[in-house]
Design an enzyme around this catalytic site. Structure first.
Site, short mmCIF file in Angstrom:
data_model
loop_
_atom_site.label_atom_id
_atom_site.label_comp_id
_atom_site.label_asym_id
_atom_site.label_seq_id
_atom_site.Cartn_x
_atom_site.Cartn_y
_atom_site.Cartn_z
N SER A 137 -36.97 -24.85 9.43
CA SER A 137 -36.87 -26.12 10.15
C SER A 137 -36.08 -25.95 11.44
O SER A 137 -35.18 -25.10 11.52
CB SER A 137 -36.15 -27.12 9.24
N TYR A 161 -28.57 -29.48 4.35
CA TYR A 161 -30.01 -29.14 4.30
C TYR A 161 -30.32 -27.99 5.25
O TYR A 161 -30.96 -27.00 4.89
CB TYR A 161 -30.84 -30.38 4.67
N LYS A 165 -31.67 -23.92 4.66
CA LYS A 165 -32.81 -23.27 5.32
C LYS A 165 -32.37 -21.98 6.02
O LYS A 165 -33.04 -20.95 5.93
CB LYS A 165 -33.44 -24.22 6.34
P1 NAD Z 1 -42.50 -32.83 0.64
O1 NAD Z 1 -41.30 -33.33 -0.06
O2 NAD Z 1 -43.63 -33.75 0.85
O3 NAD Z 1 -43.05 -31.51 -0.09
C1 NAD Z 1 -42.24 -30.64 -0.82
C2 NAD Z 1 -42.90 -30.45 -2.17
O4 NAD Z 1 -42.10 -29.56 -2.94
C3 NAD Z 1 -43.01 -31.76 -2.95
O5 NAD Z 1 -44.31 -31.87 -3.45
C4 NAD Z 1 -41.99 -31.60 -4.06
O6 NAD Z 1 -42.37 -32.32 -5.22
C5 NAD Z 1 -41.99 -30.10 -4.26
N1 NAD Z 1 -40.75 -29.55 -4.83
C6 NAD Z 1 -39.49 -29.79 -4.44
N2 NAD Z 1 -38.63 -29.08 -5.18
C7 NAD Z 1 -39.38 -28.36 -6.05
C8 NAD Z 1 -39.08 -27.42 -7.06
N3 NAD Z 1 -37.83 -27.10 -7.36
N4 NAD Z 1 -40.09 -26.85 -7.76
C9 NAD Z 1 -41.37 -27.18 -7.49
N5 NAD Z 1 -41.71 -28.07 -6.54
C10 NAD Z 1 -40.73 -28.64 -5.84
O7 NAD Z 1 -42.02 -32.23 2.02
P2 NAD Z 1 -42.84 -31.67 3.25
O8 NAD Z 1 -42.59 -32.58 4.39
O9 NAD Z 1 -44.22 -31.37 2.85
O10 NAD Z 1 -42.02 -30.36 3.52
C11 NAD Z 1 -42.44 -29.10 3.01
C12 NAD Z 1 -41.38 -28.07 3.37
O11 NAD Z 1 -41.21 -28.04 4.78
C13 NAD Z 1 -40.00 -28.36 2.77
O12 NAD Z 1 -39.42 -27.14 2.38
C14 NAD Z 1 -39.23 -28.95 3.94
O13 NAD Z 1 -37.86 -28.68 3.85
C15 NAD Z 1 -39.84 -28.21 5.11
N6 NAD Z 1 -39.75 -28.96 6.38
C16 NAD Z 1 -40.22 -30.24 6.42
C17 NAD Z 1 -40.10 -30.96 7.61
C18 NAD Z 1 -40.53 -32.40 7.68
O14 NAD Z 1 -40.01 -33.14 8.51
N7 NAD Z 1 -41.49 -32.83 6.87
C19 NAD Z 1 -39.53 -30.36 8.75
C20 NAD Z 1 -39.09 -29.05 8.66
C21 NAD Z 1 -39.22 -28.35 7.46
C1 WQD Z 2 -36.49 -38.74 15.33
C2 WQD Z 2 -35.95 -39.62 16.47
C3 WQD Z 2 -33.84 -40.65 15.95
C4 WQD Z 2 -35.38 -43.24 12.78
C5 WQD Z 2 -35.36 -34.82 10.89
C6 WQD Z 2 -34.61 -33.69 10.25
C7 WQD Z 2 -35.31 -32.40 10.54
C8 WQD Z 2 -36.77 -32.42 10.13
C9 WQD Z 2 -37.45 -33.62 10.70
C10 WQD Z 2 -36.88 -31.48 7.90
C11 WQD Z 2 -34.44 -39.46 16.68
C12 WQD Z 2 -34.91 -41.70 16.14
C13 WQD Z 2 -35.27 -42.31 13.78
C14 WQD Z 2 -35.18 -44.62 13.06
C15 WQD Z 2 -34.79 -44.03 15.37
N1 WQD Z 2 -36.94 -32.47 8.72
N2 WQD Z 2 -34.98 -42.70 15.06
N3 WQD Z 2 -34.89 -44.95 14.36
O1 WQD Z 2 -33.69 -36.41 13.01
O2 WQD Z 2 -35.33 -35.35 14.64
O3 WQD Z 2 -35.34 -34.64 12.30
O4 WQD Z 2 -36.70 -34.80 10.40
O5 WQD Z 2 -36.67 -30.34 8.11
O6 WQD Z 2 -34.63 -31.45 9.80
O7 WQD Z 2 -33.31 -33.68 10.79
O8 WQD Z 2 -36.18 -36.87 12.84
O9 WQD Z 2 -37.63 -38.81 12.51
O10 WQD Z 2 -35.24 -38.93 11.72
O11 WQD Z 2 -35.72 -38.94 14.16
O12 WQD Z 2 -34.50 -44.40 16.51
O13 WQD Z 2 -35.25 -45.50 12.18
O14 WQD Z 2 -36.13 -40.99 16.11
O15 WQD Z 2 -32.61 -41.08 16.46
O16 WQD Z 2 -34.23 -39.59 18.06
P1 WQD Z 2 -35.02 -35.85 13.28
P2 WQD Z 2 -36.21 -38.44 12.73
#
Ligand code: NAD
Ligand code: WQD
Length: 352
Positions: A137, A161, A165
């Site tokens: 991430s 978190y 990562k």
């Molecule tokens: P998500 O929560 O929709 O998907 C994660 C999946 O993993 C879910 O289906 C959950 O049930 C499963 N899971 C969690 N813990 C588990 C475990 N111990 N064993 C088996 N299954 C488990 O999230 P996503 O948005 O699809 O994200 C996928 C990956 O990408 C995550 O690792 C997340 O940290 C990373 N990521 C997501 C974002 C984002 O904003 N969506 C951004 C950066 C990184």
């Molecule tokens: C985006 C923008 C807020 C909500 C997070 C995690 C990152 C990744 C993605 C997993 C910012 C603004 C938000 C609201 C707002 N996830 N905002 N009102 O914080 O960039 O990233 O999600 O890995 O790790 O930190 O995403 O969607 O929360 O915010 O004004 O109700 O929207 O301030 O500028 P962020 P976000």
């Protein structure tokens, strides 16, 4: 390569990636504990494929299992051997992803994300499967300016978190450097994944309360919430609101297939790669585009800045473009259109 294990494959990004893997003829094994998803996402994936004339029922093996339990992972590897579909690579999505929850309950995050990944790597090593694409991430970066973030930027997460990562990346890097290693590892650092498959069949359906901007915008647009709270109007950006690099989930899914193809052709290595569009969008721009594309209103109010936020987080995606030959194809309009289509067709998510 024919068979891939997808951990967390029923989740938001996982389900979209499973769709592409199946479309391209892979056998896939999915392990998911459904802590933040539903098996219905996989049923919908099969439905999309059916509409495309692809019967993928026998190509997917879904297991309700937890990567915190090594035996659950081993069970799947054994099954893949029995079926003569030996797992050759893993796409590792399984993990907890809420920044705010990780501050409240850090132990669960370390246990689930880090211990879970160690378990996975141990089993992979045992079965001599050493190709892995990991979901990292942009949270690993310390962002202090409005410059594009490249992979060399200082990594200093500001929340548990993000630390999980970064720690996993270090473990994977150590694995690659270990003596007899022939691990091929790509750690993909996603920026802000949003949107949904254009069919409207699959999309984001988090089980808890989602605090990210996109689910908030759709909640307001659909009338479940009266207004969007914009966190900060005094950021040093073009209109004072925060800038992010929003990437369509299908572009992200394609990035995983590109990374897999890249890894298997290259020598063993550990590589961290940004997956973002390289373009920033302010919160106000996002709202305006969403309103225009979908012809709905998103009332908002300005609030104080959210603690821990940054003004601007945008990817330098040149490495992904040059190494993986990956280019995001969808823009912010597509994100707004496809995400809304999913929401309107599935107001209760997968509960419909
Ligand atoms: P998500 O929560 O929709 O998907 C994660 C999946 O993993 C879910 O289906 C959950 O049930 C499963 N899971 C969690 N813990 C588990 C475990 N111990 N064993 C088996 N299954 C488990 O999230 P996503 O948005 O699809 O994200 C996928 C990956 O990408 C995550 O690792 C997340 O940290 C990373 N990521 C997501 C974002 C984002 O904003 N969506 C951004 C950066 C990184
Ligand atoms: C985006 C923008 C807020 C909500 C997070 C995690 C990152 C990744 C993605 C997993 C910012 C603004 C938000 C609201 C707002 N996830 N905002 N009102 O914080 O960039 O990233 O999600 O890995 O790790 O930190 O995403 O969607 O929360 O915010 O004004 O109700 O929207 O301030 O500028 P962020 P976000």
């Amino acid at each position: 390569m024919k068979s891939v294990l997808v951990t967390g494959g029923a989740g938001f990004i996982g389900s979209h990636t499973c769709l592409l893997l199946l479309e391209q003829g892979y056998n896939i094994f999915v392990i998911d504990s459904f802590i933040n998803s539903s098996s219905r996402s996989i049923k919908k994936v099969l439905l999309i494929l059916k509409e495309m004339g692809i019967d993928a029922q026998r190509k997917i093996h879904l297991t309700n299992g937890d990567i915190k339990n090594p035996s659950d992972i081993e069970h799947i590897f054994k099954m893949s051997y029995k079926l003569d579909k030996k797992i050759e690579a893993v796409i590792h999505f399984a993990g907890l992803k809420s920044v705010s929850d990780s501050i409240i309950d850090p132990i669960s995050y370390w246990e689930n994300n880090v211990v879970g990944t160690i378990n996975l790597c141990k089993v992979m090593e045992k079965y001599n499967c050493k190709n892995i694409v990991f979901s990292s991430s942009a949270t690993v970066y310390k962002t202090e300016s409005n410059k594009l973030l490249n992979e060399e930027n200082i990594c200093e997460p500001v929340n548990p978190y993000g630390y999980t990562k970064l720690t996993i990346e270090r473990i994977l890097k150590n694995l690659h450097s270990s003596k007899s290693s022939n691990w091929r590892i790509a750690s993909l650092r996603y920026f802000n994944p949003v949107g949904a498959h254009h069919s409207g069949f699959i999309g984001e359906d988090p089980l808890g309360k989602a605090n990210n901007i996109y689910p908030q915008i759709t909640r307001v647009a659909i009338g479940k919430q009266s207004r969007l709270k914009i966190f900060g109007s005094d950021w040093p950006t073009s209109d004072g609101t925060g800038v992010r690099d929003y990437i369509h989930v299908m572009d992200l899914a394609e990035g995983h297939l590109s990374a897999l193809n890249y890894l298997i052709k290259k020598k063993p290595q550990f590589i961290a790669i940004n997956l973002g569009t390289g373009k920033g969008t302010t919160v106000l721009e996002f709202i305006k585009i969403f309103e225009k594309v979908n012809k709905v209103k998103v009332p908002f109010s300005f609030e104080d800045r959210r603690p821990g936020d940054n003004a601007s987080v945008i990817a330098d995606n040149s490495l992904a473009k040059s190494l993986l030959n990956w280019h995001p194809k969808r823009n912010i309009e597509d994100i707004c259109k496809d995400g809304w289509n999913w929401q309107v067709n599935n107001p209760k998510g997968y509960l419909n």
